[in-house]
Design a protein around this motif. Structure first.
Motif: not given
Length: 454
Positions: A94-96, A103-104, A438-439, A443-454
């Motif tokens: 899960r993204a959470s 790890t990231w 990671p969610l 939350e702290v970087n508005p320029n990050l996008t999530q991988n599709p499917g999550y």
């Protein structure tokens, strides 16, 4: 905002102090916390050592990232109650997931420390140019390794090449494309290869020119640049600086051995969690070989493959991994790159450059036999097609490197994650070839996008 600042500081490896004045003021011996403390070559060297220490974090090569490459694939599985580990073992991250977030962050700590040392080396006036470039090259090797490790599980990630030592310096970078990450990694490795010298004999604990070229072979193979992968692996093999140990079992008891190209040096005072993690007699979360793989490996052992008995054992009703056995001190070293991989990379890269149905080059067969014969198996004497050779290489990589963090990458390169892991397009599961960003980071970087499917 306080919560976000705290998360950012943890992600950057910056100290978060409680405000107490009576803590022990102990001078660090393997690293420094802030760039301002780097004032001469002595402190620069200590900061460089602190960057290597970041690779040893329990969220990175000290346990989780390393083992997860087998756990998320088909070699190992988790036994315990931690939901974070269960999600990896069942391939339902899960993204959470807080462990993935840790790890990231830990990998980016290594990158940030490398960038901090690079900037300090560039600014120190009393360094000669050769020394300056050597420190920069070491750090660019580590930065390349870290960015590549992120790439192979998350896909495109932010490429960070400048340090962040204070909150105002925090960079909210967007994700680079996979191609851009590869380009950055290769540029760092090329610089490292050109500016580093050979490894100190029997002490492959710091980056060397050969380590940079060896990592370049791994990176090029994964990218699909087979000609470059073959050339880089061949350069390491023919350099004469390393040799295949006659006894496979010695690889994990003889630290800094002649086969090790780059190795993380753990000690009693700088321990990992690997030994305890697969010993059923100790407490905590456990990681064992999956039964199907254990049975397949045992069949190979019955045919003479010595790696089975030297890699795993049925103990306490569990299929234990034996490569890291030090449960008293958890000080087993971790070989990150060794010569055996170079032989199999050279063989695979050459076979991939041929037609699948055509007969494999004799050098491909010879390289495979180097690994087979050390394992106690009879050499291949007949002809193999390139396709058959690739199958054999994948099998040998599975037996040779279980527990060393390469399996998931191998299955992706061979396009076998649908067949072996169930990540099939028709089932809507192909998105699991990448882990979720990671969610907490989104939350702290508005320029990050999530991988599709999550």
């Amino acid at each position: 905002m306080k919560r976000y600042s705290y998360i950012i500081m943890l992600a950057l490896g910056l100290s978060v102090l409680s405000g107490c004045e009576d803590t022990l003021d102990v001078e660090p011996t393997t690293g420094v916390d802030i760039e301002e403390a780097i004032t001469d070559e002595t402190s620069l060297n200590r900061a460089a050592l602190g960057t290597y220490s970041a690779l040893q974090n329990s969220n990175y090569y000290g346990l989780r990232y390393l083992i997860y490459q087998d756990v998320y694939a088909d070699n190992m599985q988790h036994r315990g109650t931690f939901t974070t580990d269960v999600e990896v073992s069942t391939r339902d991250i899960r993204a959470s997931n807080l462990q993935i977030a840790n790890t990231w962050a830990s990998i980016y700590v290594a990158i940030n420390r490398a960038n901090t040392v690079i900037r300090a080396a560039e600014q120190l006036a009393d360094l000669d140019e050769e020394t300056r470039n050597r420190y920069i090259a070491e750090m660019r090797f580590i930065r390349a390794l870290a960015h590549f490790d992120l790439l192979r599980v998350f896909g495109g990630v932010p490429v960070v090449t400048t340090p962040t030592t204070t909150i105002p310096e925090v960079q909210s970078l967007p994700r680079s494309s996979e191609a851009q990450v590869y380009d950055a990694v290769i540029a760092d490795l090329m610089f490292a290869a050109e500016n580093l010298g050979p490894a100190i004999s029997n002490a492959p604990y710091r980056a060397s020119s050969a380590a940079a070229v060896a990592l370049l072979a791994r990176v090029s193979l994964q990218r699909g640049d087979n000609a470059s992968a073959e050339a880089a692996a061949d350069a390491v093999i023919t350099s004469g600086g390393y040799e295949i140990l006659p006894n496979f079992g010695d690889l994990f008891v003889r630290e800094g051995n002649a086969e090790s190209i780059f190795e993380l040096n753990f000690t009693t005072f700088d321990a990992n969690g690997l030994g305890s993690a697969s010993d059923p007699r100790t407490g905590g979360q456990k990681f064992y070989l999956r039964q199907a793989f254990f049975d397949q490996f045992k069949a190979a052992g019955d045919q003479g493959d010595v790696r089975f008995a030297q890699t795993t054992r049925f103990e306490g009703n569990r299929n234990r991994l034996l490569k890291y056995e030090d449960v008293a001190e958890n000080a087993d070293n971790v070989p990150v790159i060794r010569l055996a991989e170079m032989y199999l990379i050279r063989a695979e890269a050459r076979a991939r450059q041929g037609t699948p149905g055509a007969q494999a080059d004799p050098q491909v067969i010879a390289d495979i036999n180097v690994i087979r014969e050390r394992a106690g198996l009879s050499p291949i004497t007949g002809a193999l097609t390139n396709a058959a050779a690739l199958d054999e290489i994948l099998l040998q990589r599975r037996y040779e490197f279980v527990g060393e963090g390469l399996r998931f990458m191998d299955l992706k390169r061979y396009n076998l994650t649908c067949e072996r892991l169930g990540f099939c397009e028709e089932d809507g599961e192909a998105f699991r070839n990448l882990w979720p960003i990671p969610l907490q980071q989104i939350e702290v970087n508005p320029n990050l996008t999530q991988n599709p499917g999550y």
